[in-house]
Design a protein around this motif. Sequence first.
Motif, PDB file in Angstrom:
ATOM      1  N   ALA A  74       5.624  10.940   1.036  1.00  0.00           N
ATOM      2  CA  ALA A  74       5.199   9.568   0.756  1.00  0.00           C
ATOM      3  C   ALA A  74       6.398   8.627   0.657  1.00  0.00           C
ATOM      4  O   ALA A  74       6.362   7.499   1.167  1.00  0.00           O
ATOM      5  N   LYS A  75       7.461   9.087   0.015  1.00  0.00           N
ATOM      6  CA  LYS A  75       8.666   8.259  -0.100  1.00  0.00           C
ATOM      7  C   LYS A  75       9.330   8.069   1.260  1.00  0.00           C
ATOM      8  O   LYS A  75       9.799   6.975   1.598  1.00  0.00           O
ATOM      9  N   GLU A  76       9.359   9.142   2.057  1.00  0.00           N
ATOM     10  CA  GLU A  76       9.953   9.044   3.392  1.00  0.00           C
ATOM     11  C   GLU A  76       9.121   8.133   4.290  1.00  0.00           C
ATOM     12  O   GLU A  76       9.664   7.368   5.096  1.00  0.00           O
TER      13      GLU A  76
ATOM     14  N   ILE B 245       0.835  -1.206   0.000  1.00  0.00           N
ATOM     15  CA  ILE B 245       0.000   0.000   0.000  1.00  0.00           C
ATOM     16  C   ILE B 245       0.866   1.250   0.000  1.00  0.00           C
ATOM     17  O   ILE B 245       0.654   2.176  -0.801  1.00  0.00           O
ATOM     18  N   LEU B 246       1.846   1.301   0.889  1.00  0.00           N
ATOM     19  CA  LEU B 246       2.720   2.476   0.973  1.00  0.00           C
ATOM     20  C   LEU B 246       3.491   2.686  -0.327  1.00  0.00           C
ATOM     21  O   LEU B 246       3.703   3.824  -0.760  1.00  0.00           O
ATOM     22  N   ARG B 247       3.898   1.600  -0.944  1.00  0.00           N
ATOM     23  CA  ARG B 247       4.643   1.687  -2.204  1.00  0.00           C
ATOM     24  C   ARG B 247       3.778   2.297  -3.302  1.00  0.00           C
ATOM     25  O   ARG B 247       4.234   3.163  -4.065  1.00  0.00           O
ATOM     26  N   ASP B 248       2.515   1.873  -3.370  1.00  0.00           N
ATOM     27  CA  ASP B 248       1.624   2.400  -4.407  1.00  0.00           C
ATOM     28  C   ASP B 248       1.224   3.846  -4.122  1.00  0.00           C
ATOM     29  O   ASP B 248       1.043   4.644  -5.052  1.00  0.00           O
ATOM     30  N   VAL B 249       1.085   4.196  -2.841  1.00  0.00           N
ATOM     31  CA  VAL B 249       0.801   5.594  -2.497  1.00  0.00           C
ATOM     32  C   VAL B 249       1.981   6.477  -2.917  1.00  0.00           C
ATOM     33  O   VAL B 249       1.790   7.569  -3.470  1.00  0.00           O
ATOM     34  N   ALA B 250       3.196   6.004  -2.667  1.00  0.00           N
ATOM     35  CA  ALA B 250       4.380   6.770  -3.066  1.00  0.00           C
ATOM     36  C   ALA B 250       4.409   6.975  -4.580  1.00  0.00           C
ATOM     37  O   ALA B 250       4.747   8.063  -5.067  1.00  0.00           O
TER      38      ALA B 250
ATOM     39  N   LEU C 102       1.746   7.015  -6.553  1.00  0.00           N
ATOM     40  CA  LEU C 102       0.651   7.931  -6.884  1.00  0.00           C
ATOM     41  C   LEU C 102       1.023   9.384  -6.614  1.00  0.00           C
ATOM     42  O   LEU C 102       0.592  10.289  -7.333  1.00  0.00           O
ATOM     43  N   LYS C 103       1.805   9.598  -5.570  1.00  0.00           N
ATOM     44  CA  LYS C 103       2.143  10.960  -5.150  1.00  0.00           C
ATOM     45  C   LYS C 103       3.327  11.548  -5.919  1.00  0.00           C
ATOM     46  O   LYS C 103       3.712  12.696  -5.664  1.00  0.00           O
ATOM     47  N   THR C 104       3.886  10.798  -6.844  1.00  0.00           N
ATOM     48  CA  THR C 104       4.988  11.323  -7.653  1.00  0.00           C
ATOM     49  C   THR C 104       4.537  12.571  -8.410  1.00  0.00           C
ATOM     50  O   THR C 104       3.486  12.572  -9.057  1.00  0.00           O
ATOM     51  N   GLY C 105       5.314  13.625  -8.281  1.00  0.00           N
ATOM     52  CA  GLY C 105       4.982  14.872  -8.962  1.00  0.00           C
ATOM     53  C   GLY C 105       4.014  15.757  -8.207  1.00  0.00           C
ATOM     54  O   GLY C 105       3.596  16.796  -8.723  1.00  0.00           O
ATOM     55  N   THR C 106       3.655  15.372  -6.972  1.00  0.00           N
ATOM     56  CA  THR C 106       2.749  16.186  -6.155  1.00  0.00           C
ATOM     57  C   THR C 106       3.508  16.768  -4.966  1.00  0.00           C
ATOM     58  O   THR C 106       4.671  16.434  -4.722  1.00  0.00           O
ATOM     59  N   ALA C 107       2.822  17.606  -4.205  1.00  0.00           N
ATOM     60  CA  ALA C 107       3.442  18.214  -3.028  1.00  0.00           C
ATOM     61  C   ALA C 107       3.761  17.179  -1.952  1.00  0.00           C
ATOM     62  O   ALA C 107       4.606  17.419  -1.085  1.00  0.00           O
ATOM     63  N   ASP C 108       3.100  16.019  -2.005  1.00  0.00           N
ATOM     64  CA  ASP C 108       3.323  14.968  -1.004  1.00  0.00           C
ATOM     65  C   ASP C 108       4.342  13.921  -1.452  1.00  0.00           C
ATOM     66  O   ASP C 108       4.521  12.907  -0.766  1.00  0.00           O
TER      67      ASP C 108
END
Length: 352
Positions: free
Chosen positions: A321-323, A304-309, A311-317
């Motif tokens: 998300a990666k951290e 889940i965390l991997r997919d959220v990271a 998804l958040k590529t190119g966003t303010a988060d």
Amino acid sequence: MNLVNQTVIHKAFGEGKIISIENGYITILFSQGEKKFIYPSAFKQFVSMKDPACAEFVQAEIAALEAKEAEAAEQKRLLAMQQQEAALAASAAKDSKPVKKAKVFPRANIAFKCNYCDGGKSAEQVGFNGVCSDAVIYNNIEVEKRTWCNDESCACLHYHNGEMDRETLDSQCRDGGFVCYESQMLREWRALAGVVRSGVRKDEPMKLQQVQNNSLCILTTRDPDSSETDRYIFAIFLVDETYEGDNREEGYVSTRSKFKIKLSPDEAHKMLFWNYHTNDNQSDVAAWSSGLHRYFDDVEAVQILRDVADLKTGTADEALAKEFLSHFITINGVDVDSVPTNNGAIVRAAKS
């Protein structure tokens, strides 16, 4: 001291009379109707006792609560120090011992099933930060027949029945009053176990017996007129405060850390819960029957965390998300290379 029938003064609603105090909530009757608040926290800011002796008693209750919270914070600080010392010791021993592959082991991460709430919906969040729209209130009461939404204590039901106007309903939520768990979920970043709503254990608080600090908590919901297969994840956070619950109060998990992420509506609908999760029986069927929460292991959490990271590529988060992913892997000793691709009920059904 028994505070029932004592007079209080609310900043917005004026004078009212206490009807009951139970399960961590206080119910007060104002001229506008009954309203429920968190007790004794509401007396820090929104509500005050008219009687001086009662006011002194409530302040003592608040002081006791703050002392308990301070003790919990100190325990967390000591635990963090112990973990840091253990990490330093492991690092020092690294050169003298063979490097062992980290083991992926089951632990208690938790997922919550939440009634759909579009309060505060925007381009940045699904909702869950205010009272639902009229359309969703109607859906939850008349169509979905949600248990709490149809409870006689629910403010939305009073509004739906014409016993309260919209401004009063909104102000109850806005001014610190209790409307429902969902309406304040992304304001407080707290998820509660709930109470039993039927059967011989009706109204008994539910417990969370397996969650620990540093577990992942995910919040899930599904849109009106959708199926269980469409259930999606709309927010995630790293648990840093837990309460198992007892016979008087329900359990909860919450966070004050920076590791909490809301998903936009577009992002959330790409994070289908059943892409990751399975039932022990009929693992290819997306079915969440009873209960408001489920436990899952670190493999599923990392997926889940991997997919959220991603998804958040190119966003303010993106950086957060990666951290978050890296931090979770590190503190829980997960061997990320051994984490397989998603294999939830939806994936398994597609293969069968």
